[in-house]
Each structure stands twice: as C-alpha cells, then as structure tokens.
Design a protein around this motif. Sequence first.
Motif, PDB file in Angstrom:
ATOM      1  N   ARG A 101      59.766   3.316   7.356  1.00 55.08           N
ATOM      2  CA  ARG A 101      60.033   4.274   8.161  1.00 55.08           C
ATOM      3  C   ARG A 101      59.764   5.752   7.677  1.00 55.08           C
ATOM      4  O   ARG A 101      59.343   6.813   8.357  1.00 55.08           O
ATOM      5  N   VAL A 102      59.757   5.798   6.203  1.00 52.51           N
ATOM      6  CA  VAL A 102      59.249   7.045   5.569  1.00 52.51           C
ATOM      7  C   VAL A 102      57.780   7.166   5.861  1.00 52.51           C
ATOM      8  O   VAL A 102      57.483   8.295   6.251  1.00 52.51           O
ATOM      9  N   ALA A 103      57.206   6.290   5.751  1.00 52.84           N
ATOM     10  CA  ALA A 103      55.699   6.318   6.022  1.00 52.84           C
ATOM     11  C   ALA A 103      55.488   6.610   7.723  1.00 52.84           C
ATOM     12  O   ALA A 103      54.457   7.385   7.717  1.00 52.84           O
ATOM     13  N   GLU A 104      56.091   6.040   8.362  1.00 49.95           N
ATOM     14  CA  GLU A 104      55.848   6.388   9.765  1.00 49.95           C
ATOM     15  C   GLU A 104      56.168   7.964  10.083  1.00 49.95           C
ATOM     16  O   GLU A 104      55.502   8.559  10.664  1.00 49.95           O
ATOM     17  N   GLU A 105      57.312   8.362   9.752  1.00 50.24           N
ATOM     18  CA  GLU A 105      57.763   9.664   9.584  1.00 50.24           C
ATOM     19  C   GLU A 105      56.556  10.754   9.253  1.00 50.24           C
ATOM     20  O   GLU A 105      56.181  11.685   9.669  1.00 50.24           O
ATOM     21  N   ALA A 106      55.932  10.305   7.894  1.00 48.04           N
ATOM     22  CA  ALA A 106      54.961  11.390   7.115  1.00 48.04           C
ATOM     23  C   ALA A 106      53.703  11.034   7.930  1.00 48.04           C
ATOM     24  O   ALA A 106      53.111  12.066   8.294  1.00 48.04           O
ATOM     25  N   GLU A 107      53.478  10.028   8.658  1.00 45.32           N
ATOM     26  CA  GLU A 107      52.269   9.985   9.411  1.00 45.32           C
ATOM     27  C   GLU A 107      52.218  10.743  10.821  1.00 45.32           C
ATOM     28  O   GLU A 107      51.375  11.522  11.098  1.00 45.32           O
ATOM     29  N   GLU A 108      53.593  10.883  11.443  1.00 40.83           N
ATOM     30  CA  GLU A 108      53.747  11.689  12.442  1.00 40.83           C
ATOM     31  C   GLU A 108      53.703  12.944  12.062  1.00 40.83           C
ATOM     32  O   GLU A 108      52.898  13.881  12.650  1.00 40.83           O
ATOM     33  N   ARG A 109      54.134  13.673  10.859  1.00 39.95           N
ATOM     34  CA  ARG A 109      53.779  14.914  10.354  1.00 39.95           C
ATOM     35  C   ARG A 109      52.414  15.424  10.219  1.00 39.95           C
ATOM     36  O   ARG A 109      51.785  16.390  10.677  1.00 39.95           O
ATOM     37  N   LEU A 110      51.783  14.280   9.691  1.00 38.86           N
ATOM     38  CA  LEU A 110      50.315  14.319   9.172  1.00 38.86           C
ATOM     39  C   LEU A 110      49.456  14.930  10.667  1.00 38.86           C
ATOM     40  O   LEU A 110      48.492  15.415  10.722  1.00 38.86           O
ATOM     41  N   CYS A 111      49.866  13.778  11.554  1.00 34.90           N
ATOM     42  CA  CYS A 111      49.398  13.862  12.827  1.00 34.90           C
ATOM     43  C   CYS A 111      49.290  15.088  13.395  1.00 34.90           C
ATOM     44  O   CYS A 111      48.427  15.930  14.187  1.00 34.90           O
ATOM     45  N   CYS A 112      50.646  15.745  13.414  1.00 36.18           N
ATOM     46  CA  CYS A 112      51.119  17.194  14.056  1.00 36.18           C
ATOM     47  C   CYS A 112      50.191  18.130  13.188  1.00 36.18           C
ATOM     48  O   CYS A 112      49.667  18.794  13.913  1.00 36.18           O
ATOM     49  N   GLN A 113      50.172  18.181  11.936  1.00 35.49           N
ATOM     50  CA  GLN A 113      49.292  18.996  11.190  1.00 35.49           C
ATOM     51  C   GLN A 113      48.053  19.023  11.529  1.00 35.49           C
ATOM     52  O   GLN A 113      47.304  20.195  11.787  1.00 35.49           O
ATOM     53  N   LEU A 114      47.494  17.747  11.520  1.00 32.68           N
ATOM     54  CA  LEU A 114      46.035  17.465  12.067  1.00 32.68           C
ATOM     55  C   LEU A 114      45.788  18.349  13.460  1.00 32.68           C
ATOM     56  O   LEU A 114      44.777  19.102  13.451  1.00 32.68           O
ATOM     57  N   GLY A 115      46.588  18.108  14.332  1.00 32.87           N
ATOM     58  CA  GLY A 115      46.560  18.624  15.758  1.00 32.87           C
ATOM     59  C   GLY A 115      46.482  19.966  15.476  1.00 32.87           C
ATOM     60  O   GLY A 115      45.656  20.751  16.290  1.00 32.87           O
ATOM     61  N   GLU A 116      47.470  20.779  14.853  1.00 30.67           N
ATOM     62  CA  GLU A 116      47.299  22.331  14.897  1.00 30.67           C
ATOM     63  C   GLU A 116      46.159  22.738  13.844  1.00 30.67           C
ATOM     64  O   GLU A 116      45.496  23.698  14.451  1.00 30.67           O
ATOM     65  N   LEU A 117      45.706  22.065  13.008  1.00 29.34           N
ATOM     66  CA  LEU A 117      44.304  22.551  12.168  1.00 29.34           C
ATOM     67  C   LEU A 117      43.223  22.574  13.333  1.00 29.34           C
ATOM     68  O   LEU A 117      42.320  23.156  13.222  1.00 29.34           O
ATOM     69  N   GLU A 118      43.081  21.346  13.971  1.00 31.28           N
ATOM     70  CA  GLU A 118      42.061  21.135  15.124  1.00 31.28           C
ATOM     71  C   GLU A 118      42.284  22.507  16.110  1.00 31.28           C
ATOM     72  O   GLU A 118      41.122  23.047  16.410  1.00 31.28           O
TER      73      GLU A 118
END
Length: 112
Positions: free
Chosen positions: A55-72
């Motif tokens: 569950r923690v890993a999935e939440e971290a993945e979601e945060r990273l994807c969101c940050q990656l989208g913002e950076l893109e």
Amino acid sequence: MAPSIAIPAASAEPGRSSEEALRRRNEELERELKKSLEREEKVKEELMRVWGRLRVAEEAEERLCCQLGELEAEAVEQVREYRAEILKLVEQLHYAQKLLPQPQGSSFSTND
C-alpha cells in the motif's frame, strides 16, 4: 436406541495399551494442530505486513507519477519559452542585418 461400538475385551492390558496409544496420538495431533495454527497466524501477520508495504509503495508510485507529470508540463513550458526567445532573437538578428550597410564587392583600397 443409539448405536453402540463393540470393543473386544480380550484382556485388560491390551485395552489400556490401545487406549493409551489413542491418547498419545490425540496429544500428538493436538500439538501438530497448535503448531499449524501458530504457523498460520505468523503467515497472516507477514501477509498483513507485506500488504501494508505494498500500500505504501502504491501511494509512493502515485506521488511520483504526479510529480513526473508536473515536471513534464514544466519542461514543455520551458521549451516553448526558449523557442519563443530564439525566434525573437533570430528576428532581431535579421532586422539588424538589414540595418547594416551591405558591402559592395570587395573593394579594399591599400595606400602604399
């Protein structure tokens, strides 16, 4: 009338022996059951820990994807700004070249 189980009464000793063997087997089965239940409980606990980590890993993945989208999105905006700046500079260079006098051939005079 309830059915009854007939136990042969050959002698007092063999009956006690089989009764004792059944008691020992029953105790052995109870110990095995207890160990099995303990293993099952440990496996459940481990499963819950793994599920929590997942569950923690999935939440971290979601945060990273969101940050990656913002950076893109930020990178795309910077590219657009740089491109607009380059086009502006090219236009200024072109205008400056028009303002400069154009050389008319290569007529250099040398005074010797």
